[in-house]
Design an enzyme around this catalytic site. Structure first.
Site, PDB file in Angstrom:
ATOM      1  CB  SER A  28      -1.075   0.038   1.092  1.00  0.00           C
ATOM      2  OG  SER A  28      -1.816  -0.906   1.151  1.00  0.00           O
ATOM      3  NE  ARG A 132     -10.797  -5.634  -6.569  1.00  0.00           N
ATOM      4  CZ  ARG A 132      -9.388  -5.805  -5.785  1.00  0.00           C
ATOM      5  NH1 ARG A 132      -8.613  -6.058  -6.465  1.00  0.00           N
ATOM      6  NH2 ARG A 132     -10.016  -5.803  -4.196  1.00  0.00           N
ATOM      7  CG  ASP A 326      -5.280  -7.442   2.256  1.00  0.00           C
ATOM      8  OD1 ASP A 326      -6.630  -7.090   1.569  1.00  0.00           O
ATOM      9  OD2 ASP A 326      -4.960  -6.201   2.430  1.00  0.00           O
ATOM     10  NE  ARG A 402      -2.819 -10.399   0.441  1.00  0.00           N
ATOM     11  CZ  ARG A 402      -1.393  -9.002   0.711  1.00  0.00           C
ATOM     12  NH1 ARG A 402      -0.651  -9.200   1.458  1.00  0.00           N
ATOM     13  NH2 ARG A 402      -1.388  -8.081  -0.120  1.00  0.00           N
TER      14      ARG A 402
END
Ligand code: S3P
Length: 445
Positions: A28, A132, A326, A402
């Site tokens: 980020s 998304r 996350d 992930r």
């Protein structure tokens, strides 16, 4: 570790995890350092930047828009160097659509970055990103004066039509999302007046903490961020700390492998990012952090985690989900090894990530024989302290980084048969050196 085309076979680690490791730069913060430097006047100096597919999407995007990027690979795998931004001249009109790859952060933040300039830019992405939702970002930006075509379309590709006449707004976001908050605040940097975003729970505040380094006045409160526009952004220096979301995989591995005790150094300890440590503690893990410095206003330091023999289930309240959003997949794997039931409340946002992570967790844990289910917006996992990986399991990351790491970890800590993980290569989105880092900690007696 045998590689079979797109899937790899992963056997249990041969010993405990011991010693110290550094994880790559925070994703980020790296995105923001690249994007904000591109917006600023002058040459910013960056170090510790994550070299991953997602961050490379941001780098390519700002190059298409006229920023000059001179980042080089360092011995530790990070990127460092200079970015010269477009400053008050604004971004250049690119001659082709910008492909944001798999990166939600690149696409959503770019919408806010482009909104205050006279430009027409088409943003697109890979299959996952094209599924998304984007209306969550375009709705407030339209209120500020920008336009997106086709109008009211929720997904990429979308054309951003910016304008110099943006006005600041007060936006009460229905979701706790740092990407939404950041897109609105970035548009607000060049809008007239104050732009305020409030949210139902505090999301990560890297934008509010970093923008002042570029000369922009912000406030960063719990569940609220604001920016004063119009501002002039000037170059600065940013040293990116390690990524707590990557550290979480190593921390969870240490909690699960008997005899382990590890330290993860130079990690961001931003409170909005380390909710996973509190969850591990609630499950009985000896997990601690020690702040040893700061990069700008970002705290950083050392995370220490030890093996926990008696893991037990716990409850994570909805208002804490943003601080570990996350990490829910890997925490679910820990919960699968714990005695009793763990509940993550209010996880509906997980359905809108790179894949539907609620479905992915339930499906993956069921392969391990672990019962997980949704009740309303709450995710329940019924753990099994005697869990051993059964023979013949094939996990599918579905291209979600992930999950690639979570299911690899299932095999590494499994204490049973090896597992196969299809699509393991998606780790390159956030943590290309994941397997090497975890192996560097293994002590074979
Ligand atoms: C991010 C915010 C989070 C997170 C994502 C990165 C960011 O998304 O899941 O990996 O850099 O702002 P949301 O803001 O959509 O929750």
């Amino acid at each position: 570790m045998d590689t079979h085309g797109n899937s790899i076979t992963i056997a249990a680690l041969e010993g405990p995890l011991m010693g110290s490791v550094r994880v790559p730069g925070d994703k980020s913060i790296s995105h923001r350092a690249v994007l904000f430097s591109a917006m600023a006047q002058g040459t910013s100096r960056l170090s510790g930047v994550l070299d991953s597919d997602d961050v490379r999407s941001s780098v390519r995007a700002v190059q298409q828009l006229g920023a000059s990027v001179n980042l080089e690979k360092m011995a530790d795998g990070s990127l460092a160097g200079g970015i010269t931004g477009w400053g008050p001249a604004g971004p250049k009109q690119p001659d082709a659509p910008i492909d944001c790859g798999n990166s939600g952060t690149t696409s959503r933040l770019l919408m806010g970055i482009l909104a205050p300039w006279e430009c027409k830019v088409t943003l697109t992405g890979d299959d996952s990103l094209q599924r998304r939702p984007m209306r969550r970002v375009t709705t407030p930006l339209v209120r500020m004066g920008a336009r997106f075509y086709p109008e009211d379309k929720d997904t990429l590709p979308l054309e951003v039509c910016g304008t110099k006449g943006l006005r600041g707004i007060e936006y009460d976001s229905p979701v706790a999302s740092a990407q939404v908050k950041t897109a609105v605040l970035l548009a607000g940097v060049f809008a007239q007046g104050t732009t305020v975003v409030t949210e139902p729970a505090p999301s990560r505040n890297h934008t509010e903490l970093m923008l002042p380094l570029y000369g922009v006045s912000t406030t960063a409160a719990s569940g609220m961020g604001s920016v004063e526009g119009p501002a002039a952004m000037h170059a600065c220096e940013i040293d990116v700390p390690g990524d707590p979301s990557s550290a979480a995989f190593l921390a969870c591995a240490a909690a699960l492998v008997p005899g382990s005790a590890i330290q993860i150094e130079n990690v961001s300890l931003n409170p909005a990012r380390i909710g996973f440590l509190r969850t591990l503690e609630q499950m009985g893990v000896d997990a601690s952090r020690r702040s040893v410095g700061s990069a700008g206003k970002e705290l950083s330091g050392i995370i220490s985690v030890q093996y926990c023999e008696k893991l037990h289930g716990c409850e994570v309240p909805a208002e804490k989900i943003a601080s570990l959003v996350d990490e829910v997949p890997v925490l679910s794997l820990v919960a699968a090894h714990a005695r009793g039931v763990t509940v993550f409340r209010g996880v509906e946002e997980l359905r809108l990530k790179e894949t539907d992570r609620v479905a992915g967790i339930i499906e993956g844990l069921s392969l391990l024989g672990v019962n997980a289910w949704m009740d309303g917006n709450d995710l329940y996992i019924e753990g099994n302290p005697d869990l051993k990986v059964p023979e013949g399991i094939v996990f599918d990351s579905k291209g979600d980084h992930r999950f690639a790491m979570t299911w690899a970890l299932a095999g590494l800590v499994g204490g049973g048969a090896p597992v196969q993980v299809r699509g393991f290569e998606s780790v390159s989105v956030s943590y290309p050196g994941f397997m090497e880092d975890i192996r560097s900690l293994v002590r074979v007696s």
